[in-house]
Scaffold this motif. Structure first.
Motif, PDB file in Angstrom:
ATOM      1  N   SER A  59       0.822  -1.209   0.000  1.00 46.16           N
ATOM      2  CA  SER A  59       0.000   0.000   0.000  1.00 46.16           C
ATOM      3  C   SER A  59       0.858   1.263   0.000  1.00 46.16           C
ATOM      4  O   SER A  59       0.352   2.357  -0.198  1.00 46.16           O
ATOM      5  CB  SER A  59      -0.922   0.007   1.218  1.00 46.16           C
ATOM      6  N   LEU A  60       2.153   1.100   0.232  1.00 42.86           N
ATOM      7  CA  LEU A  60       3.038   2.272   0.259  1.00 42.86           C
ATOM      8  C   LEU A  60       3.566   2.608  -1.129  1.00 42.86           C
ATOM      9  O   LEU A  60       4.346   3.530  -1.301  1.00 42.86           O
ATOM     10  CB  LEU A  60       4.205   2.033   1.225  1.00 42.86           C
ATOM     11  N   ASN A  78      -1.310   6.861  -0.958  1.00 40.40           N
ATOM     12  CA  ASN A  78      -2.497   6.069  -1.295  1.00 40.40           C
ATOM     13  C   ASN A  78      -3.598   6.268  -0.256  1.00 40.40           C
ATOM     14  O   ASN A  78      -4.771   6.383  -0.602  1.00 40.40           O
ATOM     15  CB  ASN A  78      -2.149   4.576  -1.353  1.00 40.40           C
ATOM     16  N   TYR A  79      -3.168   6.296   1.009  1.00 43.07           N
ATOM     17  CA  TYR A  79      -4.145   6.472   2.085  1.00 43.07           C
ATOM     18  C   TYR A  79      -4.788   7.846   1.985  1.00 43.07           C
ATOM     19  O   TYR A  79      -5.982   8.012   2.202  1.00 43.07           O
ATOM     20  CB  TYR A  79      -3.476   6.300   3.457  1.00 43.07           C
ATOM     21  N   PHE A  80      -3.965   8.817   1.639  1.00 42.39           N
ATOM     22  CA  PHE A  80      -4.478  10.171   1.512  1.00 42.39           C
ATOM     23  C   PHE A  80      -5.514  10.224   0.378  1.00 42.39           C
ATOM     24  O   PHE A  80      -6.595  10.803   0.517  1.00 42.39           O
ATOM     25  CB  PHE A  80      -3.322  11.125   1.237  1.00 42.39           C
ATOM     26  N   GLU A 283      -5.273  -2.157  -9.440  1.00 41.17           N
ATOM     27  CA  GLU A 283      -4.548  -1.120  -8.700  1.00 41.17           C
ATOM     28  C   GLU A 283      -4.069  -1.722  -7.387  1.00 41.17           C
ATOM     29  O   GLU A 283      -4.691  -1.540  -6.346  1.00 41.17           O
ATOM     30  CB  GLU A 283      -5.486   0.067  -8.393  1.00 41.17           C
ATOM     31  N   ILE A 284      -2.962  -2.454  -7.437  1.00 37.51           N
ATOM     32  CA  ILE A 284      -2.502  -3.172  -6.247  1.00 37.51           C
ATOM     33  C   ILE A 284      -2.247  -2.215  -5.083  1.00 37.51           C
ATOM     34  O   ILE A 284      -2.616  -2.479  -3.945  1.00 37.51           O
ATOM     35  CB  ILE A 284      -1.220  -3.975  -6.562  1.00 37.51           C
ATOM     36  N   GLY A 285      -1.633  -1.092  -5.371  1.00 37.02           N
ATOM     37  CA  GLY A 285      -1.321  -0.142  -4.304  1.00 37.02           C
ATOM     38  C   GLY A 285      -2.568   0.371  -3.599  1.00 37.02           C
ATOM     39  O   GLY A 285      -2.685   0.280  -2.378  1.00 37.02           O
ATOM     40  N   LEU A 286      -3.501   0.886  -4.387  1.00 35.52           N
ATOM     41  CA  LEU A 286      -4.725   1.431  -3.804  1.00 35.52           C
ATOM     42  C   LEU A 286      -5.552   0.344  -3.125  1.00 35.52           C
ATOM     43  O   LEU A 286      -6.053   0.521  -2.019  1.00 35.52           O
ATOM     44  CB  LEU A 286      -5.571   2.098  -4.888  1.00 35.52           C
ATOM     45  N   GLY A 287      -5.697  -0.805  -3.810  1.00 33.76           N
ATOM     46  CA  GLY A 287      -6.471  -1.912  -3.252  1.00 33.76           C
ATOM     47  C   GLY A 287      -5.915  -2.363  -1.913  1.00 33.76           C
ATOM     48  O   GLY A 287      -6.661  -2.626  -0.970  1.00 33.76           O
TER      49      GLY A 287
END
Lengths: 320, 277
Positions: A59-60, A78-80, A283-287
């Protein structure tokens, strides 16, 4: 004394050797215990702790499978992105709505079912028990299809059966709007999971000491007073366990939504959002970030239950 | 109990049975409707037909449905078996031995049981594709353990706590060897608990949908619920409703049979682990 419960039983501590060096026997018992229980523990940690750690790591990054070469470290951006997006908050609201509605209805309905089962004549009890287990054992996907087809404009019978209710006609499209879709989703969830709650509550009912009921009767308490002052306080543990498990279960709602609406008309739950980001949009990061947030939400709910409502799981679960 | 009261309870019981079985009756009824009959707006088919069943068992949709059924049975049975073996040892240790970490193991099982499945799927999806487990049986069996193992440990521990373990020593005092005592005394006492746990674990694996749709792509490993969720008809000109209903009925048969045969045990297993003062 507003409620009546029996005093807690005396806790007996096992007699053990005086402190100091553990005896050989104790040591070998410990070793054997870990040897036997270790594999199960390792497997459980492998299939959950590892993936969530991996998800946090993924996620980073800004990482899309369709563009694997351009993977870049972006920290918490991504969290933002997610937390400032209306989609995420809408999914949270939908999930909370489904959770609140289903859990509330299920507790009341489940309690009613449990009361009937507790009172049922022994002749019909096996029939009741088998019937109650059917919704629990049926696959969620099958239950979702059954409810969807029943309400569907093409294949359903609901519109023709309930046409006398104002607002329901032959062309009522249940899956055409947000609220009516959520209504059917909640119905399906309630049908499927109420029996499980009622079984837990039935077990809780059986734990209410008969002595107290008799005493209250002798003192002239009405049925309603007995329910409020004797039965419910003595069932608190069972109710809390049922509530905690069902809340967390409802919070993960996915199958029914996938089958009935596919997330259309703003009926997307948090689980569905994570699925769509990862599996459909790659979207691996966002997911992964959504997955981590969902995990944190579940931890938060469990924690607030256990701390806030003083749900003592170790006691209800009978860890001697 | 007066006659009036008795009648009332029977009516209430009947209402419960109706509530539980109506949706199932509906999907069964739907599965016997011909395509032209699907939109008849009534609960029952006008003229029952078995063509939906022949479509998915021998006809155009069978090459989608039959492999999925085989996958579901194979994957769920293997996952159940592994869970039972692992939790048998763990539950024995928890019920019988005194060692630090018991609480930790049970707590972990509880935490895993409430874990959001989708949070496991996301990282596995990428990893499985990299190491070649995507769309294979082991690729589903491994994550299924996260569903079946915690409940197995809880249920089995609750059952094993109730076994009178002293019987083993008693048998040995009477001259049985350690192995004989175990085989003749403990195994028969423990078997029902193991068996019930297996049924409940099987239900949970059989019910999986998220892993099934996320970690498979062909009939090589796709289980029935996922196949149903992604099924769009034998051809694009056909309404898949009848075929889906028939397939739904077929996957429901095994769980209904298990419920009818072992209802008392299943109820004990479900409530035993959850509320024991």
């Amino acid at each position: 004394m507003s409620t009546t419960t029996l005093p807690p039983a005396e806790k007996t501590t096992p007699v053990s050797a005086p402190d100091g060096k553990a005896s050989d026997r104790t040591r070998s018992e410990r070793r054997l215990g870990w040897l036997l229980a270790g594999p199960a523990l390792v497997v459980m940690l492998l299939v959950t702790a590892y993936p969530i750690a991996q998800a946090f790591y993924d996620s980073l990054f800004d990482f899309r499978l369709t563009d694997p070469d351009n993977r870049s470290f972006t920290g918490f951006s991504n969290y933002f992105v997610i937390l400032t997006d209306w989609l995420w908050w809408r999914a949270i609201l939908v999930t909370l709505f489904i959770t609140a509605v289903t859990v509330a209805v299920e507790l009341v309905l489940g309690f009613a079912l449990a009361l009937v089962m507790a009172k049922a004549l022994s002749s019909i009890r096996p029939v009741l028990r088998a019937a109650i287990l059917i919704p629990y054992a049926v696959i969620t996907v099958v239950s979702a299809f059954a409810w969807q087809f029943a309400f569907d404009i093409q294949t359903g019978f609901i519109n023709s059966w309930f046409g006398w209710i104002p607002g329901i006609g032959a062309d009522t499209d249940w899956f055409g709007g947000t609220w009516s879709s959520l209504f059917v989703i909640c119905l399906a969830e309630i049908w499927k999971t109420t029996p499980f709650i009622s079984l837990l509550l039935l077990a809780g009912l059986a734990q209410v000491p008969e002595v107290l009921q008799e005493a209250a009767k002798v003192d002239g308490a009405t049925w309603w007073q007995r329910m409020r002052k004797v039965t419910l306080p003595n069932m608190k543990a069972a109710i809390m366990v049922a509530l905690l498990f069902r809340t967390l279960d409802a919070f993960r709602v996915f199958d029914s939504i996938f089958i009935m609406t596919g997330g259309a008309n703003a009926t997307e739950s948090v689980s569905f959002l994570a699925y769509r980001q990862t599996i459909s949009r790659l979207e691996i990061g966002l997911g992964s970030a959504v997955s981590v947030l969902l995990f944190l939400a579940v931890v938060l709910i469990a924690f607030s239950f256990i701390k806030g409502f003083k749900v003592d799981l170790s006691q209800t679960r009978g860890d001697s | 109990m007066s006659t009036k009261e008795r009648t009332w309870w029977i009516v209430a019981g009947f209402a419960i049975v109706l509530y539980c079985l109506a949706p199932i009756a509906w999907i069964v009824s739907l599965s016997f409707k011909a395509p032209s009959d699907l939109a008849n707006e009534s609960f029952f088919p006008s003229s029952p037909t078995t063509e939906n069943y022949s479509l998915i068992l021998t006809g155009g949709a069978s090459d989608l449905f039959l492999p999925a059924l085989r996958n579901s049975f194979g994957i769920c049975l293997i996952a159940t078996f592994i869970s039972c073996i692992l939790s048998m040892f763990a539950a024995y240790a928890i019920a019988r031995l005194d060692f630090p970490g018991k609480k930790f193991i049970l707590g972990t099982a509880l935490a895993v049981a409430i874990f959001p499945v989708i949070s496991i799927v996301t990282p596995l999806f990428n990893l499985w594709r990299n190491i070649g487990l995507y769309d294979t049986w082991p690729g589903l069996i491994i994550p299924y353990l996260s569903l079946t193992l915690p409940i197995s440990i809880w249920t089995m521990s609750a059952f094993f706590r109730e076994i009178p373990w002293e019987m083993e020593q008693a048998a040995q005092v009477d001259g049985a060897t350690t192995w004989q005592a175990f085989r003749k005394v403990i195994v028969p006492l423990a078997a029902p608990g193991v068996f019930t746990t297996a049924i409940i674990a099987f239900f949970i694996a059989w019910n999986d949908f998220v892993y099934g749709i996320s970690l498979t792509s062909t009939e090589a490993s796709r289980p029935v619920p996922a196949a149903l969720g992604l099924f769009s008809g034998a051809s694009q000109f056909e309404d898949p409703t009848g075929a889906i209903a028939a397939a739904a009925v077929i996957v429901t048969i095994p769980v209904v049979v298990l419920v009818l045969l072992f209802q008392r045990r299943i109820v004990a297993g479900l409530t035993n682990g959850a509320v024991k003062g």
